[in-house]
Design an enzyme around this catalytic site. Sequence first.
Site, PDB file in Angstrom:
ATOM      1  N   PRO A 101     -38.961 -11.170  -6.849  1.00 44.29           N
ATOM      2  CA  PRO A 101     -39.368 -12.531  -6.509  1.00 44.29           C
ATOM      3  C   PRO A 101     -39.548 -13.386  -7.763  1.00 44.29           C
ATOM      4  O   PRO A 101     -39.991 -12.909  -8.802  1.00 44.29           O
ATOM      5  CB  PRO A 101     -40.696 -12.332  -5.782  1.00 44.29           C
ATOM      6  CG  PRO A 101     -40.620 -10.943  -5.224  1.00 44.29           C
ATOM      7  CD  PRO A 101     -39.847 -10.165  -6.259  1.00 44.29           C
ATOM      8  N   SER A 103     -41.745 -15.446  -8.425  1.00 42.51           N
ATOM      9  CA  SER A 103     -43.146 -15.570  -8.821  1.00 42.51           C
ATOM     10  C   SER A 103     -43.637 -14.376  -9.646  1.00 42.51           C
ATOM     11  O   SER A 103     -44.713 -14.431 -10.214  1.00 42.51           O
ATOM     12  CB  SER A 103     -44.025 -15.712  -7.578  1.00 42.51           C
ATOM     13  OG  SER A 103     -43.889 -14.549  -6.773  1.00 42.51           O
ATOM     14  N   CYS A 104     -42.868 -13.302  -9.700  1.00 45.79           N
ATOM     15  CA  CYS A 104     -43.291 -12.094 -10.433  1.00 45.79           C
ATOM     16  C   CYS A 104     -42.818 -12.158 -11.885  1.00 45.79           C
ATOM     17  O   CYS A 104     -41.703 -12.553 -12.178  1.00 45.79           O
ATOM     18  CB  CYS A 104     -42.693 -10.843  -9.778  1.00 45.79           C
ATOM     19  SG  CYS A 104     -43.319 -10.538  -8.130  1.00 45.79           S
ATOM     20  N   ILE A 105     -43.720 -11.714 -12.739  1.00 44.16           N
ATOM     21  CA  ILE A 105     -43.397 -11.699 -14.173  1.00 44.16           C
ATOM     22  C   ILE A 105     -42.655 -10.428 -14.511  1.00 44.16           C
ATOM     23  O   ILE A 105     -42.883  -9.398 -14.022  1.00 44.16           O
ATOM     24  CB  ILE A 105     -44.683 -11.811 -15.011  1.00 44.16           C
ATOM     25  CG1 ILE A 105     -45.372 -13.110 -14.690  1.00 44.16           C
ATOM     26  CG2 ILE A 105     -44.383 -11.696 -16.469  1.00 44.16           C
ATOM     27  CD1 ILE A 105     -46.737 -13.251 -15.331  1.00 44.16           C
TER      28      ILE A 105
END
Length: 105
Positions: A101, A103-105
């Site tokens: 995703p 939004s994931c680092i």
Amino acid sequence: MPIHIYAGHSVVLDEDGYFTEPERWTEEMAPYLAAAEGITELTADHWQVIKVMRAEYHAKGSGPAVRALAKISGVPVKELYRLFPKGPAKVAAKIAGIPKPHSCI
């Protein structure tokens, strides 16, 4: 990129272990993908999250962040971390056969 075989199907994973071609994913692959993440059994709650991840990916081009995942799936954040201890959004995306995703680092 590495090629892996799950449930008799070969798939290409990126350097972080995410599918490069999500359309090649099948439900039969999920238990093998889960086992690679240390999850020995997929419960109804796991499947609910997996289905939401795939639906959101197909609708928006990315899986949701953890809080959005909790809201959409109906599985509370605390439970998501119990189901996917190494990180709900990342691990659920791997098992669902979608890219990491945004939004994931």
